[in-house]
Design an enzyme around this catalytic site. Structure first.
Site, PDB file in Angstrom:
ATOM      1  N   CYS A 255      -8.852   2.814   4.102  1.00 35.65           N
ATOM      2  CA  CYS A 255      -7.509   3.350   3.100  1.00 35.65           C
ATOM      3  C   CYS A 255      -6.259   3.418   4.275  1.00 35.65           C
ATOM      4  O   CYS A 255      -5.732   2.180   4.539  1.00 35.65           O
ATOM      5  CB  CYS A 255      -7.829   4.607   2.493  1.00 35.65           C
ATOM      6  SG  CYS A 255      -6.725   4.731   1.183  1.00 35.65           S
TER       7      CYS A 255
ATOM      8  N   GLN B 169      -4.341  -0.116   5.963  1.00 34.16           N
ATOM      9  CA  GLN B 169      -2.909  -0.028   5.938  1.00 34.16           C
ATOM     10  C   GLN B 169      -2.207  -0.022   7.456  1.00 34.16           C
ATOM     11  O   GLN B 169      -1.475  -1.165   7.567  1.00 34.16           O
ATOM     12  CB  GLN B 169      -2.161   1.056   5.256  1.00 34.16           C
ATOM     13  CG  GLN B 169      -2.715   1.217   3.633  1.00 34.16           C
ATOM     14  CD  GLN B 169      -2.182   2.222   2.828  1.00 34.16           C
ATOM     15  OE1 GLN B 169      -1.606   3.032   3.334  1.00 34.16           O
ATOM     16  NE2 GLN B 169      -2.419   2.457   1.572  1.00 34.16           N
TER      17      GLN B 169
ATOM     18  N   GLY C 295     -23.567  27.278   2.932  1.00 37.64           N
ATOM     19  CA  GLY C 295     -24.200  25.886   2.571  1.00 37.64           C
ATOM     20  C   GLY C 295     -25.030  26.153   1.243  1.00 37.64           C
ATOM     21  O   GLY C 295     -26.056  25.240   0.784  1.00 37.64           O
TER      22      GLY C 295
ATOM     23  N   ARG D 222      -1.841   5.664  -3.062  1.00 33.03           N
ATOM     24  CA  ARG D 222      -0.860   5.644  -3.900  1.00 33.03           C
ATOM     25  C   ARG D 222      -0.022   4.579  -3.216  1.00 33.03           C
ATOM     26  O   ARG D 222       0.737   4.003  -4.170  1.00 33.03           O
ATOM     27  CB  ARG D 222       0.036   6.993  -3.575  1.00 33.03           C
ATOM     28  CG  ARG D 222       1.404   7.094  -4.502  1.00 33.03           C
ATOM     29  CD  ARG D 222       2.125   8.330  -4.358  1.00 33.03           C
ATOM     30  NE  ARG D 222       1.200   9.068  -5.252  1.00 33.03           N
ATOM     31  CZ  ARG D 222       0.624  10.408  -5.076  1.00 33.03           C
ATOM     32  NH1 ARG D 222       0.732  10.635  -3.700  1.00 33.03           N
ATOM     33  NH2 ARG D 222       0.082  11.284  -5.988  1.00 33.03           N
TER      34      ARG D 222
ATOM     35  N   GLU E 270     -17.224   5.374   2.195  1.00 35.69           N
ATOM     36  CA  GLU E 270     -18.061   6.301   2.773  1.00 35.69           C
ATOM     37  C   GLU E 270     -18.406   7.293   1.619  1.00 35.69           C
ATOM     38  O   GLU E 270     -19.581   8.035   1.563  1.00 35.69           O
ATOM     39  CB  GLU E 270     -17.182   7.213   3.499  1.00 35.69           C
ATOM     40  CG  GLU E 270     -16.032   8.025   3.278  1.00 35.69           C
ATOM     41  CD  GLU E 270     -14.633   7.236   3.005  1.00 35.69           C
ATOM     42  OE1 GLU E 270     -14.876   5.954   3.033  1.00 35.69           O
ATOM     43  OE2 GLU E 270     -13.768   8.031   2.796  1.00 35.69           O
TER      44      GLU E 270
ATOM     45  N   HIS F 259     -12.674   3.668  -0.275  1.00 34.74           N
ATOM     46  CA  HIS F 259     -13.506   4.739   0.639  1.00 34.74           C
ATOM     47  C   HIS F 259     -15.193   4.283   0.449  1.00 34.74           C
ATOM     48  O   HIS F 259     -15.595   5.228  -0.509  1.00 34.74           O
ATOM     49  CB  HIS F 259     -13.080   6.057   0.090  1.00 34.74           C
ATOM     50  CG  HIS F 259     -11.787   6.457   0.277  1.00 34.74           C
ATOM     51  ND1 HIS F 259     -11.441   7.082   1.631  1.00 34.74           N
ATOM     52  CD2 HIS F 259     -10.792   6.397  -0.287  1.00 34.74           C
ATOM     53  CE1 HIS F 259     -10.094   7.191   1.579  1.00 34.74           C
ATOM     54  NE2 HIS F 259      -9.769   6.933   0.651  1.00 34.74           N
TER      55      HIS F 259
HETATM   56  N1  GLN Z   1      -1.491   7.521   2.288  1.00 33.79           N
HETATM   57  C1  GLN Z   1      -2.087   6.482   1.790  1.00 33.79           C
HETATM   58  C2  GLN Z   1      -1.758   6.088   0.411  1.00 33.79           C
HETATM   59  O1  GLN Z   1      -1.441   6.905  -0.402  1.00 33.79           O
HETATM   60  C3  GLN Z   1      -3.695   6.382   2.181  1.00 33.79           C
HETATM   61  C4  GLN Z   1      -4.198   7.265   1.226  1.00 33.79           C
HETATM   62  C5  GLN Z   1      -5.764   7.403   1.832  1.00 33.79           C
HETATM   63  O2  GLN Z   1      -5.915   7.052   3.101  1.00 33.79           O
HETATM   64  N2  GLN Z   1      -6.492   7.972   1.006  1.00 33.79           N
HETATM   65  O3  GLN Z   1      -1.669   4.988  -0.116  1.00 33.79           O
END
Ligand code: GLN
Length: 545
Positions: A383, A387, A19, A472, A519, A517
């Site tokens: 992310c 999708q 840690g 990507r 988070e 993201h």
């Molecule tokens: N694999 C997906 C992409 O490249 C999602 C990437 C992710 O969740 N960070 O777009």
């Protein structure tokens, strides 16, 4: 750099996973609580140029900064504890250092010289440590790995030299070690710490402070022994006992005198106690929640929670904001490919599908999303999770069974496809199918414009946001109308309108998918609005089950 900037170097000994990152982040927050301006950086001795291409099982989460660096998860701790955004200039690996040295050699910058670890590699490390500093009072530099690692040696030599150059009044070495407890003897053992300090001394580094991780209180006579054998002042042997929550660590360390002793080392007078009220308030909520809510995280790396570090923390922050404890049910998405979803999901009040890559467990994620959509369970897709949410609607509502992502199936109906170009700061970024995998994703902060009257606009309280990305592939905008007819709206887009950033289902209590993201930006004292609202929706749902 101001000549008052002081450097604290943090190393680790005995074992890994002590840690160190948390310790460094906590020190930064207690120094801030004393009014100092702090900056943190991480030096990782492994040979990858960055952790971007490493499996989360090897390395844990890849943390992404606003300026698009793919870094060690410790930078997430730094930002969460200090609130100070990290930059590309705060994270380096041996791979990147060697890449720079070799580029310079090819360019002819060292013409005539034989390139050696000392001084060329060490100078490059020193330049990194001393670069991009303005008026900070303290720079905390954490060295990854454990003392004795072969890869770590140039880094130790470099920090020794920086301390030599700046003088001891502007530099300090803190060594984090472990005092194992042997139950049969009923004793804490100091020998591994002594050996670790000896090893550091071999490299010319005399630690000024030891932070000793221990399961139990360290008796004063043991501290005295460690101090004597390790050549350290007794009051600088600081106990780092296990605590209930990581957010208690700043309070615990300060209580043990860590900040006072750091100030003393640098000749800074500490007349008053640091203002830790921010942390005390957080701990008060964590220890006395008004209730508990269960949230399922359906992912692929559920065996190693380090892979979802920021996510775990952001959910906790959402809980803190609602004065609730968030209990996470980690579900390996592969299980949903052969078990009934209701058996795994009927006891949770919300479902989250996080980011990810590759085929394994993907269909299980789609099953979880279908369950959330049909059973009106609050859903957040991040992310890859966003999708998959779009793919689920295309497959099960629109009825295009072949709808998928070209990441996994090139011959599918390409609802999610490879991004080949996008706008960045007025220019264009271009990618090809056969390009390098390292460092080539759409990385870092990008702006997003939210549609008025959407749930997302209410959650954020604004229509213009900036969030961090690492992907990507991208949902293809040409499916927008089809999705709309099926009840899913694209309510967040890149400013040029070309890239979908947020989707939601208005006919659902709380269903949001985000291409970014969130988070990564959540802090315990500044929880991310999406997590605050998601947990609020989960609490409402829990009252119904
Ligand atoms: N694999 C997906 C992409 O490249 C999602 C990437 C992710 O969740 N960070 O777009």
């Amino acid at each position: 750099m101001s000549d008052k900037t002081k450097f604290v170097f943090i190393t680790g000994g005995v074992v890994s996973s002590l840690g160190k990152g948390l310790a460094s982040a906590s020190l930064s927050s207690i120094l801030q609580a004393r009014g100092f301006k702090v900056r943190m950086r991480k030096l990782d001795p492994y040979l990858n140029v960055d952790p971007g291409t490493m499996s989360p099982y090897q390395h844990g989460e890849v943390y992404v900064t606003d300026d698009g660096a793919e870094t060690d998860l410790d930078l997430g701790h730094y930002e969460r504890f200090s609130g100070v955004p990290c930059h590309k200039t705060d994270s380096i690996t041996s791979g990147k250092i060697y890449q720079r040295v070799i580029d310079k050699e090819r360019h002819g910058d060292y013409l005539g010289a034989t390139i050696q670890v000392v001084p060329h590699v060490t100078n490059e490390i020193k330049d990194f440590i001393l670069s991009d500093i303005t008026d900070e009072d303290f720079i905390l530099c954490e060295i990854g790995g454990t003392i004795g690692d072969i890869e770590g040696q140039p880094f130790l030599e470099a920090i020794r030299q920086v301390a030599y150059d700046l003088g001891r009044e502007r530099s300090m070495f803190i060594h984090v070690t472990l005092l194992p407890y042997i139950p049969t003897a009923g004793e804490l053992k100091t020998k591994p710490t002594q050996h670790s300090v000896k090893k550091l001394q071999e490299y010319g580094i005399q630690p000024d402070m030891l932070l000793c991780r221990s399961q139990i209180e360290i008796p004063q006579n043991e501290k005295r022994k460690i101090a004597l054998f390790c050549n350290i002042r007794e009051e600088n042997v600081i106990a780092a006992l296990d605590v209930k929550s990581i957010y208690q660590v700043p309070i615990a360390y300060s209580h043990e005198g860590m900040d006072t002793q750091v100030c003393k080392h640098f000749g800074i007078e500490c007349k008053t106690a640091p203002d830790l009220s921010k942390w005390e308030k957080i701990m008060e909520t964590i220890t006395h929640p008004e209730g508990e809510v269960r949230v399922a995280v359906v992912g692929k790396y559920t065996q190693l929670l380090e892979a979802y570090k920021s996510l775990n923390e952001a959910l906790t922050h959402g809980g803190i904001a609602n004065k609730y404890k968030v209990k996470i049910k980690w579900i390996d998405s592969e299980r949903l490919e052969h078990e009934k979803p209701e058996d795994l999901l009927s006891d949770v009040s919300a479902i989250l599908v996080p980011g990810g890559f590759g085929q394994r467990g993907t269909n299980g994620k789609i099953v979880a999303i279908k369950y959330a959509r049909e059973h009106k369970v609050p859903f957040l897709g991040i992310c890859y999770g966003m999708q998959m949410a779009v793919i689920e609607t295309m497959q099960n509502v629109v009825g295009i069974k072949n709808a998928y992502t070209t990441e996994l199936r090139p011959d599918c109906e390409p609802v999610v496809g490879l991004m080949t170009e996008w706008e960045k700061e007025g220019g264009k970024e271009k990618r090809s199918k056969d390009g390098d995998l390292g460092g080539t994703m759409r990385l870092g902060a990008y702006p997003c414009v939210i549609s008025p009257n959407s749930l997302a606009s209410k959650v954020y309280g604004t229509l213009n946001i900036s969030e961090r990305h690492r992907h990507r592939y991208e949902v293809n905008m040409k499916y927008e109308d089809m999705l709309k007819k099926a009840g899913m709206l694209i309510v967040g887009k890149s400013p040029d309108g070309k890239l979908p950033e947020i989707v939601e289902i208005p006919d659902h209590p709380w269903f949001i998918g985000v291409q970014f993201h969130p988070e990564l930006k959540s802090k315990p004292f500044d929880p991310h609005p999406l997590f605050v609202s998601f947990i609020e929706a989960a609490i409402s749902k829990s009252r119904l089950i």
